[in-house]
Each structure stands twice: as C-alpha cells, then as structure tokens.
Enzyme design. Structure first.
Site, short mmCIF file in Angstrom:
data_model
loop_
_atom_site.label_atom_id
_atom_site.label_comp_id
_atom_site.label_asym_id
_atom_site.label_seq_id
_atom_site.Cartn_x
_atom_site.Cartn_y
_atom_site.Cartn_z
N THR A 48 -121.89 -26.48 -31.47
CA THR A 48 -121.94 -25.03 -31.05
C THR A 48 -123.33 -24.49 -31.27
O THR A 48 -123.98 -23.99 -30.62
CB THR A 48 -121.05 -24.37 -31.97
OG1 THR A 48 -119.67 -24.66 -32.09
CG2 THR A 48 -121.11 -22.85 -32.06
N ALA A 73 -119.66 -6.26 -38.49
CA ALA A 73 -121.20 -6.23 -38.75
C ALA A 73 -121.84 -7.54 -39.65
O ALA A 73 -122.40 -7.49 -40.55
CB ALA A 73 -121.48 -5.08 -39.66
N HIS A 103 -154.44 -15.68 -48.77
CA HIS A 103 -154.67 -14.43 -48.38
C HIS A 103 -155.19 -14.43 -47.06
O HIS A 103 -156.19 -15.03 -46.82
CB HIS A 103 -155.44 -13.66 -49.35
CG HIS A 103 -155.74 -12.35 -48.74
ND1 HIS A 103 -154.82 -11.36 -48.94
CD2 HIS A 103 -156.96 -11.66 -48.61
CE1 HIS A 103 -155.28 -10.11 -48.55
NE2 HIS A 103 -156.21 -10.40 -48.20
N GLY A 161 -125.03 -31.90 -29.88
CA GLY A 161 -125.69 -30.62 -30.63
C GLY A 161 -124.69 -29.66 -31.04
O GLY A 161 -124.99 -28.79 -31.75
N LYS A 216 -131.36 -17.87 -30.65
CA LYS A 216 -132.84 -17.53 -31.05
C LYS A 216 -133.84 -17.41 -29.99
O LYS A 216 -134.68 -16.50 -29.89
CB LYS A 216 -133.31 -18.80 -32.10
CG LYS A 216 -133.30 -18.36 -33.47
CD LYS A 216 -131.71 -18.32 -34.01
CE LYS A 216 -131.10 -17.09 -34.15
NZ LYS A 216 -129.69 -17.50 -34.68
N THR A 245 -115.75 -11.47 -35.67
CA THR A 245 -115.11 -11.41 -37.15
C THR A 245 -114.96 -12.15 -37.88
O THR A 245 -113.96 -12.70 -38.71
CB THR A 245 -113.83 -10.53 -36.76
OG1 THR A 245 -113.16 -11.12 -35.70
CG2 THR A 245 -113.83 -8.96 -36.44
N ARG A 298 -118.15 -32.51 -25.52
CA ARG A 298 -119.00 -31.64 -24.72
C ARG A 298 -120.00 -32.53 -23.73
O ARG A 298 -120.17 -33.63 -24.31
CB ARG A 298 -120.25 -30.85 -25.73
CG ARG A 298 -119.49 -29.54 -26.25
CD ARG A 298 -120.77 -28.90 -26.78
NE ARG A 298 -120.02 -28.25 -28.01
CZ ARG A 298 -119.79 -26.79 -27.71
NH1 ARG A 298 -119.98 -25.99 -26.64
NH2 ARG A 298 -119.11 -26.00 -28.62
N VAL A 325 -110.40 -2.39 -36.65
CA VAL A 325 -110.19 -2.32 -35.41
C VAL A 325 -108.81 -2.91 -35.15
O VAL A 325 -108.33 -3.93 -35.72
CB VAL A 325 -111.00 -3.31 -34.60
CG1 VAL A 325 -110.50 -3.50 -33.12
CG2 VAL A 325 -112.49 -2.52 -34.60
#
Ligand code: NAI
Length: 464
Positions: free
Chosen positions: A41, A179, A443, A39, A51, A269, A35, A235
């Site tokens: 993928t 999913a 806290h 770094g 992100k 998938t 590439r 699918v």
C-alpha cells in the site's frame, strides 16, 4: 529439506524489509506478493503517491500565494491533472522498481500471486506449494468503511485513499469523512487544486491522539488554507446519486440532522487488518476481536513457525513501525535479539506545515500524574522559517520536571517530519532537554527551533 528458511507473505514496508534483512542474515528467503509491483500500500497507493501529489500541489500553492512576494511575478501555473497523475505514477514506479532491484541484489525470490498457508511450514501460491521453516505474515491493512453508516464505496464518487489518488477530474466539492492523517493530507491536496473541501469529523477535534496544541494550530492553519471543518459530527449515510453524492450527518451536541452535497466523498475513517484468504483461522492462528493477528513479544503467533508484523498486528498503522518490526523479526528468526522500542515511534502528517510527534502528549502526562515541564518555541522566532513563509507553528518539548529527561516532542512547522528525529535519537539515549540545548545547532536552520524549545525547558529560549 524445506525450500526456504523464510517465506514472507506481503511485500509492503513490513514484508519487503523483513525479506531483505532475512537475506542479509544468510537465510534463504522468498516473498509472496500478488500485486503487479512490490512495495504494498505504502509505495503503490499510500505514502509515496500522496507525497508526490502533496509536493506538486504545495508547489502550486507557493506559486499562487508566495511567488509575487519574492519578486517572482507572472501568471500562476495552470494545472494539467493528467500530467500530475503521470508524475505521481513515475515516482511510484521508481520506488517499486527499486524494491525489485533490492530483491534481486539480495537473491530474494518473488513468488508472484496471492499466498495462503495450508499448514504450518507451507505456503501455497497459485498451484504451487512451497515449504519454509518460518513464515512471516506481513499482509497489511485495507481501508475500513464508516462504522455504523450506510455507504457504498465505488472508488469513483465515494472513494478511499486509493481512489482519491486517481480521481478522473478535480472535484468542485469534496467531502472528507474523518479528520485523521489521510483525510487531512488528501483534503489539502484537493483544496490546493481548487476544490471546496469540507472535513466532517466525529470527534470535537482533528487528528485524534495528537497533542492538543498541535491539533488546534493545525486546524487553524488548514482553515486559513481554505479547508472547512464540521466537528462533533457522526456521518450516518453516504448516498451515491448519478454523478454526485450526499453525505448525511448528525451533530452530536444537539442531535440535529444535516446533509451536504459533494462531487466526491473521501472515506478516511481508519484502516483494518487485511488477512483475507490466508487461511489463518483454519490454522488456529489467534486473532483479536478487531481482526488483528495476536503476537507475543517476538512477533510469534499462536502457531509455531508463523510470525506476523505490521498493520496486520496491534499498534500504530505506520510504514516505519512495520519496517522496524520487519528487521526485528528477521533477527529473531536468525537467532539474534530483535527489538522495537514502541515508545519512540514518530508520527508525521505531511500537510504544510508538517506535523510531527513522538513520545507522550501533554494530555497523557497529565492523566498519568507525571510532573513535567514544557519548553515551547514558535517558528516566528526562527530566521530560516520566516525566509520561506513558514513562521506559523512551534516546537514543543515535554521533559520530566525533576530529571529533565525528554518525554515527548510535538512539532508543527517546516520540515517537522525530519526535525522530529533529532528528538527521537535523543530520547533513545535517554537524553535530557539540556543535552539537546547544549548541542551546537547550525545557523540558520529549522532545527535551531528544536534547540530553542529545549532551552525553554531550562533557563529560556534566546529568540522568544
Ligand atoms: P485515522 O484513524 O487517522 O482517522 C480517522 C478519523 O475518522 C478519526 O478522527 C475518527 O474520529 C473519524 N471518524 C470515524 N468515524 C466517523 C464518522 N462516522 N463520522 C465522522 N468521522 C468519523 O484514519 P485514516 O486517516 O483513515 O488513516 C488510516 C491509517 O493510515 C492511520 O493509522 C494512519 O496513521 C495511517 N496513515 C499514516 C500516514 C502518515 O503517517 N503520514 C498517511 C496516511 C495514513
């Protein structure tokens, strides 16, 4: 004499970390990467750009849904998609540039191009052949297509996660196949940007392998955020028309056939090892049926002097698992005791709320017949979470019924991906739930919810 002690093939999180650790341990190291930027993928077209988009679109969601409640009134921001992509690219550039800096700092040679291994001890990059005492293959993975389905991925209308980061425009209708982690993260991004998102999933639940309580809560929350789910649906075909696509699926419960139209289809998938062009088969490196490079407990392949790590070998396809293997294999090559604890590898989904898991799920403990107890605490009882509109979700800690040793933790809520590490460290030290419960937590912090769940494994949480 060999040109290098170690040549690493691939500069993703596995490869670049291996190269840095090799160099730190005094080994003369090079890393091959084809590439234009380092770094892999993760930094270029995976974890990092997604992100950035999740952050940008979460900010939009906050402006649209929660600002007025906090007294921040006025017009919601409008979306400049090209600028959002430019911001994402800037984040990527900073990170990939950072690795280049680290390579220079550690005197690692970047051999630019795609590498192959003509024989053990040699790596060919373009017309050059470099010699190395050890070779580490960290060639990563690529998106796999939908198993058994007719589909052509053009990265414009039918896309993988790579194309999903670079869509020409925000689709009106997006169908996500799968999913899993990618489908839900990118589905969230586009739902927040106004797309009508439908997620079609083969199983009867989302996020396979996660604790069932997390699956249910995450699906409920994402549904509230506008994602539609079609579960138990296989699918079978994705047809590309001129500017649209048609997704055909079969509902498994009654074998009925259905179709949905979409402007864009994201195929999420799963991924498969990427080892093309390395020449591994000719070398006699053993691959599994699933195309993974087989390794022993020290990441050695069947050919002496060739090691493999990361997505190209067995195990969860996670950047941090690859990084850990990268450090460990460097130590093994340097004659030290490299080690990865595969039982304590956290998994995180960066939706809002975030989801994080480590160790055993409740379902696994049941299957194993392990006597366990559950300590659960809702973020509704956490003052800080309520202050940021994130009271949905919970922390669930699973501990051994007899010894109280922590066996797993499952969190859905604010900063879950960071909170999980307190439990990871505790598990590394063999801690009991009581150890966590007895540790003072500041806290008001989200991490109090972790302590409360630990308390719930004993005499009870205070705020529930
Ligand atoms: P995945 O394996 O997480 O999920 C794929 C889903 O597709 C599964 O739920 C599966 O049942 C479903 N599926 C398979 N065939 C289908 C069909 N014919 N019809 C409908 N549904 C079908 O894969 P995903 O999301 O593509 O991610 C790939 C890898 O990348 C994973 O190992 C993941 O952990 C990693 N990753 C991790 C991230 C993170 O740590 N936050 C972010 C993105 C990816």
């Amino acid at each position: 004499m060999a040109d290098y002690d170690v040549i690493v093939i691939g500069a993703g999180p596995g490869g670049y970390v291996a190269a840095i650790r090799c160099a730190q341990l005094g080994l003369k190291t090079a890393c091959v990467e084809g590439r234009e930027t380092l770094g892999g993928t993760c930094l270029n077209v995976g974890c990092i750009p997604s992100k950035a988009l999740l952050h940008a679109t979460h900010s939009l969601h906050e402006a649209e849904h929660n600002f007025a409640d906090m007294g921040l009134k006025g017009k919601s921001p409008s979306v400049d998609w090209d600028q959002m992509k430019a911001y994402k690219q800037n984040v990527v550039d900073q990170n990939t540039g950072g690795i280049e800096f680290l390579f220079k700092k550690n005197k690692i040679d970047w051999l630019k191009g795609w590498g192959s291994i003509p024989e053990a001890g040699k790596v060919k990059v373009g017309d050059d052949v470099h010699t190395a005492k050890n070779i580490i293959v960290a060639s990563g993975s690529e998106a796999s297509s939908i198993p058994g389905a007719e589909v052509t991925i053009d990265e414009k209308i039918v896309v993988t996660s790579t194309g999903a980061l670079e869509l020409g425009k925000i689709p009106r209708k997006l169908v996500v196949v799968g999913a899993g982690v990618i489908g839900l993260e990118m589905g969230s991004v586009y739902a927040r940007l106004g797309a009508e998102v439908t997620v079609v999933e083969f199983l009867d639940h989302i996020t396979p392998g996660m604790d069932a309580d997390l699956q249910k809560q995450l699906q409920r929350t994402l549904k509230k955020q506008g994602l539609n789910f079609v579960l138990g649906a296989a699918v079978s075909k994705v047809e590309t028309l001129k500017t649209k696509a048609k997704v055909s699926y079969t509902l498994r419960k009654d074998n009925s056939e259905h179709t949905i139209d979409a402007d864009t289809v994201l195929v999420a998938t799963g991924r498969q090892p990427f080892t093309d062009g390395l020449g591994l088969e000719a070398l006699g490196v053993t691959l599994s049926k699933r195309g993974q490079i087989e390794t022993d407990g020290h990441w050695a392949t069947s050919v002496k002097g060739i090691y493999a790590i990361g997505d190209a070998i067995d195990g969860p396809m996670l950047a941090h698992k690859a990084e850990d293997e990268g450090m460990a294999v460097a130590e093994v090559i340097a004659g030290k005791a490299g080690h990865v604890n595969y039982n304590i590898i956290p998994g995180v989904i960066y939706t809002t709320p975030e989801v994080a898991s480590v160790g055993k799920t409740e379902q696994q403990l049941k299957e194993e017949g392990h006597a366990y107890k559950v300590g659960k605490f809702p973020f509704m009882g956490n003052a800080r979470a309520k202050a940021v509109h994130q009271g949905d979700g919970f922390v669930k800690i699973l501990a051994d019924k007899n010894t109280d040793r922590i066996l797993g933790a499952h969190i859905i809520g604010p900063a879950a991906g960071d909170l999980i590490h307190e439990v990871c460290v505790a598990m590394e030290f063999g801690a009991s739930a009581q150890d966590l419960a007895m540790t003072c937590h500041a806290h008001p912090t989200y991490s109090e919810a972790v302590r409360e769940a630990a308390l719930a494994c004993g005499d009870g949480a205070i705020h529930a």
